[in-house]
Enzyme design. Structure first.
Site, short mmCIF file in Angstrom:
data_model
loop_
_atom_site.label_atom_id
_atom_site.label_comp_id
_atom_site.label_asym_id
_atom_site.label_seq_id
_atom_site.Cartn_x
_atom_site.Cartn_y
_atom_site.Cartn_z
N HIS A 93 11.54 -28.53 -10.41
CA HIS A 93 12.20 -29.12 -9.17
C HIS A 93 10.93 -28.83 -8.11
O HIS A 93 10.71 -27.59 -8.03
CB HIS A 93 13.56 -28.49 -9.05
CG HIS A 93 13.99 -28.44 -7.69
ND1 HIS A 93 14.17 -29.80 -7.01
CD2 HIS A 93 14.61 -27.57 -6.80
CE1 HIS A 93 14.94 -29.54 -5.74
NE2 HIS A 93 15.14 -28.28 -5.70
N HIS A 95 10.25 -29.47 -3.53
CA HIS A 95 10.84 -30.23 -2.23
C HIS A 95 9.87 -31.11 -1.58
O HIS A 95 9.42 -31.05 -0.63
CB HIS A 95 11.17 -29.22 -1.22
CG HIS A 95 12.11 -28.13 -1.87
ND1 HIS A 95 12.92 -27.24 -0.96
CD2 HIS A 95 12.95 -28.02 -2.89
CE1 HIS A 95 13.95 -26.49 -1.55
NE2 HIS A 95 13.85 -27.21 -2.70
N TYR A 120 2.70 -47.60 -13.83
CA TYR A 120 2.83 -46.03 -14.27
C TYR A 120 4.07 -45.53 -13.85
O TYR A 120 4.59 -44.68 -14.61
CB TYR A 120 1.68 -45.34 -13.85
CG TYR A 120 0.41 -45.23 -14.68
CD1 TYR A 120 0.29 -44.67 -15.91
CD2 TYR A 120 -0.65 -46.44 -14.68
CE1 TYR A 120 -0.88 -44.82 -16.85
CE2 TYR A 120 -1.71 -46.69 -15.42
CZ TYR A 120 -1.82 -45.87 -16.55
OH TYR A 120 -2.51 -46.16 -17.68
#
Length: 212
Positions: A93, A95, A120
């Site tokens: 994860h 930002h 892709y």
């Protein structure tokens, strides 16, 4: 070197790479990896650019903190992926700027935050739905992810960025990078790129087993 030690090193290596290239900043973002007896996850408020292998949090199969620094507040979200997709062994994860911007300024569709504009993106990422805003670590986000963890490779959290899962930490990071690059291309084109035609998408499905 044990498998756990190797995973600790890989988490640190990938974290530093993502941080150095601007995919995350400050103490934002987190990475986890599945173990036979639980999970490794980056500590809460840790900077991905300066991780210490020994300080990475370890939790047991029940989600209890075993060792290392305090686990990331997003542990429940990562567990939602692992509990509902046994083939996935890592979650990343960040930002990332273009994806956070996309979630603020408007996605292509809630069920597909970006259109299939490159082969892709179709092959390496696939469908990425939007999860509407809730505070970091909110259990309702994990509940939403749990319902779809087996059918997609990731989600985009509104105002918080992408969460991507794959069979390894490296592969999860690579897919996240492809997702962020596609968002960048979409921004640079002013959101006016035509998606690949259905015949092109079918060719990718037939040739590369693309999930689109």
């Amino acid at each position: 070197m044990s498998r756990e030690s190797q995973l600790r090193e890989e988490i640190c290596r990938i974290g530093a790479s993502l941080y150095q290239r601007g995919y995350t900043v400050g103490s934002a973002g987190n990475i986890s990896a599945r173990l036979d007896d639980g999970w490794l996850i980056t500590p809460t408020d840790a900077c991905l650019g300066y991780l210490d292998p020994a300080a990475i949090s370890k939790v047991d199969a029940g989600g209890e903190w075993v060792s290392g620094d305090k686990p990331s507040k997003t542990l429940v979200l990562h567990r939602a992926v692992y509990d509902n997709n046994p083939d996935m062994h890592a979650v990343v994860h960040t930002h990332s700027t273009h994806l956070v911007s996309l979630s603020i300024n408007g996605v292509w569709k809630d069920e597909d935050v970006l259109p299939p504009i490159t082969p892709y993106y179709v092959m390496k990422v696939g469908h990425i739905p939007l999860i509407r805003y809730a505070r970091p670590g909110a259990p309702e986000v994990a509940a939403q992810v749990a319902k779809i963890a087996g059918s997609v490779r990731g989600v985009l959290l509104e105002r918080l960025g992408p969460v991507v899962w794959e069979s390894s930490v490296s592969k999860a990071a690579f897919a996240l990078e492809e997702l962020e690059e596609t968002a960048k291309l979409w921004h640079l084109a002013g959101g006016k790129v035509e998606p690949l035609e259905e015949s092109a998408l079918q060719d990718l499905r037939d040739t590369f087993k693309a999930r689109w």
